[in-house]
Write a protein that holds these residues in place. Sequence first.
Motif, short mmCIF file in Angstrom:
data_model
loop_
_atom_site.label_atom_id
_atom_site.label_comp_id
_atom_site.label_asym_id
_atom_site.label_seq_id
_atom_site.Cartn_x
_atom_site.Cartn_y
_atom_site.Cartn_z
N LEU A 171 34.23 45.28 26.83
CA LEU A 171 34.62 44.83 25.50
C LEU A 171 34.32 43.34 25.33
CD1 LEU A 171 38.09 46.59 25.29
CD2 LEU A 171 36.15 47.11 23.80
N ASP A 172 33.77 42.97 24.17
CA ASP A 172 33.54 41.55 23.91
C ASP A 172 34.85 40.78 23.88
OD1 ASP A 172 30.75 41.91 23.57
OD2 ASP A 172 31.06 42.55 21.50
N LEU A 173 35.89 41.41 23.32
CA LEU A 173 37.19 40.76 23.23
C LEU A 173 38.29 41.78 23.48
CD1 LEU A 173 38.93 38.27 22.58
CD2 LEU A 173 38.82 38.92 20.16
N LEU A 174 39.08 41.54 24.50
CA LEU A 174 40.26 42.35 24.80
C LEU A 174 41.49 41.51 24.51
CD1 LEU A 174 41.69 44.85 26.03
CD2 LEU A 174 41.45 43.75 28.27
N ILE A 175 42.42 42.04 23.72
CA ILE A 175 43.65 41.33 23.39
C ILE A 175 44.82 42.08 24.03
CG2 ILE A 175 45.11 40.43 21.55
CD1 ILE A 175 42.67 40.64 19.68
N VAL A 176 45.49 41.42 24.97
CA VAL A 176 46.62 42.02 25.68
C VAL A 176 47.89 41.35 25.17
CG1 VAL A 176 47.67 42.50 27.91
CG2 VAL A 176 45.17 42.43 27.71
N ASP A 177 48.70 42.11 24.46
CA ASP A 177 49.87 41.56 23.78
C ASP A 177 51.13 41.75 24.63
OD1 ASP A 177 51.11 40.32 21.61
OD2 ASP A 177 51.61 42.24 20.66
N ASP A 178 52.04 40.78 24.54
CA ASP A 178 53.35 40.86 25.22
C ASP A 178 53.21 41.06 26.72
OD1 ASP A 178 54.93 40.38 23.05
OD2 ASP A 178 55.23 42.49 22.54
N PHE A 179 52.37 40.25 27.35
CA PHE A 179 52.21 40.35 28.79
C PHE A 179 53.40 39.70 29.50
CE2 PHE A 179 50.58 38.74 32.90
CZ PHE A 179 50.21 39.95 33.45
N ALA A 180 53.75 40.27 30.66
CA ALA A 180 54.81 39.75 31.53
C ALA A 180 56.20 39.83 30.91
CB ALA A 180 54.50 38.33 31.98
N LEU A 181 56.42 40.83 30.06
CA LEU A 181 57.78 41.07 29.61
C LEU A 181 58.60 41.73 30.70
CD1 LEU A 181 57.51 42.37 25.91
CD2 LEU A 181 58.39 40.17 26.71
N ARG A 182 57.91 42.55 31.51
CA ARG A 182 58.57 43.26 32.61
C ARG A 182 57.90 42.92 33.92
NH1 ARG A 182 57.76 47.36 28.66
NH2 ARG A 182 59.71 48.08 27.69
N THR A 183 58.62 43.14 35.02
CA THR A 183 58.05 42.94 36.36
C THR A 183 56.93 43.94 36.60
OG1 THR A 183 60.19 42.17 37.18
CG2 THR A 183 58.58 42.92 38.81
N LEU A 184 55.86 43.48 37.24
CA LEU A 184 54.72 44.34 37.55
C LEU A 184 54.91 44.94 38.94
CD1 LEU A 184 53.67 42.42 35.26
CD2 LEU A 184 51.42 42.58 36.33
N ASP A 185 54.85 46.27 39.01
CA ASP A 185 54.96 46.91 40.33
C ASP A 185 53.64 46.79 41.06
OD1 ASP A 185 53.26 48.83 39.25
OD2 ASP A 185 54.84 50.29 38.92
N ALA A 186 53.55 47.41 42.25
CA ALA A 186 52.36 47.26 43.09
C ALA A 186 51.10 47.76 42.39
CB ALA A 186 52.56 48.00 44.41
N THR A 187 51.19 48.92 41.74
CA THR A 187 50.03 49.50 41.06
C THR A 187 49.61 48.62 39.88
OG1 THR A 187 50.66 51.75 41.69
CG2 THR A 187 49.14 51.51 39.85
N THR A 188 50.58 48.18 39.11
CA THR A 188 50.28 47.35 37.94
C THR A 188 49.72 46.00 38.35
OG1 THR A 188 52.09 48.44 36.76
CG2 THR A 188 51.23 46.43 35.81
N THR A 189 50.24 45.44 39.44
CA THR A 189 49.71 44.17 39.93
C THR A 189 48.24 44.32 40.32
OG1 THR A 189 51.88 43.48 40.77
CG2 THR A 189 49.95 42.39 41.70
N THR A 190 47.92 45.41 41.00
CA THR A 190 46.52 45.67 41.38
C THR A 190 45.64 45.83 40.15
OG1 THR A 190 47.19 46.73 43.45
CG2 THR A 190 44.99 47.25 42.62
N ASP A 191 46.14 46.55 39.16
CA ASP A 191 45.35 46.76 37.94
C ASP A 191 45.14 45.45 37.20
OD1 ASP A 191 45.11 49.43 38.48
OD2 ASP A 191 46.73 50.05 37.12
N PHE A 192 46.15 44.60 37.16
CA PHE A 192 46.02 43.29 36.53
C PHE A 192 44.94 42.47 37.23
CE2 PHE A 192 47.80 38.81 36.58
CZ PHE A 192 47.29 38.45 35.34
N TYR A 193 44.95 42.50 38.55
CA TYR A 193 43.95 41.78 39.32
C TYR A 193 42.54 42.31 39.03
CZ TYR A 193 41.07 40.52 43.34
OH TYR A 193 40.04 40.07 44.14
N GLU A 194 42.38 43.62 39.09
CA GLU A 194 41.06 44.22 38.87
C GLU A 194 40.55 43.93 37.46
OE1 GLU A 194 39.15 45.49 41.01
OE2 GLU A 194 40.50 45.78 42.72
N LEU A 195 41.44 43.95 36.49
CA LEU A 195 41.04 43.67 35.12
C LEU A 195 40.55 42.23 34.97
CD1 LEU A 195 40.99 44.75 32.14
CD2 LEU A 195 43.25 43.69 31.90
N CYS A 196 41.31 41.30 35.52
CA CYS A 196 40.93 39.88 35.41
C CYS A 196 39.63 39.60 36.15
CB CYS A 196 42.06 39.00 35.95
SG CYS A 196 43.54 38.96 34.91
#
Length: 262
Positions: A171-196
């Motif tokens: 995507l040319d532009l990805l908009i991720v809204d309301d990030f870090a409202l909740r704690t990221l578990d192990a799977t979500t942390t990995t996905d955040f890393y891979e996305l970035c």
Amino acid sequence: MAGPPTGPADPIGSDLTGLLRALKLSGMKDTLPERLSLARTRQLGHAAFLELLLSDEVSRRDARSATLRAQNAGLMPLMRLDTWNELADLTYDRQLLSDLTSLRFVEAGSNVLILGPVGVGKTHLATALGHIAVRRRASVQMIRADKMFTRLRAARLDNTLEAEFRRLTRLDLLIVDDFALRTLDATTTTDFYELCVGRHDARTSTIFTSNREPADWTTMTTDPLLAQSAVDRLTAAAHTLIIEGPSHRQRQQRVVVDPAGR
């Protein structure tokens, strides 16, 4: 004996209306009388009049296409730059916002962080930038952070995770809204890393809105080192727009008065 009263004659006529419909140009019918009047007033030649009509049709189709693409991108239709309520008690860098609306950050593959407390308009401005990008035919997706991670978790279960990451990365532009409202578990942390990492390597732009500073994001993950690596890529040369002020939602609350005055 006078006949029954009739309404004003159709200035276009049924034959022309039928031709416009057959050519899928029915939109012209709404503005053609006005354009005919303008042509007479300005004494436009045939070529100039035709150019005017075709320009109208191109504008109509562009607007219709942009509306559909904005809907597919998950952008709220009313959250545009022209509907942004620039209240005096909101503090933010107005010059930076003006620069962001040029979308040079998208051309450069840079990221944007829109930070501030609840209700100050972070989502509105992020959405507005998305609308501008859609108008310029960029590929855009806006999604709340928790829904994005839920979708990635589902993709992992049906073996489409790689395809979903590929879609998000391109995507040319990805908009991720309301990030870090909740704690990221192990799977979500990995996905955040891979996305970035994926979007950093692809040099595509991401907008994150959050109530928290990036320095706090790592404390909300199960692997601070992995999260720090992601945040480092995300914030490198990123534009940070901080909005401070009272909540719009609280401001818009109205007191309900009993009609009887009780």
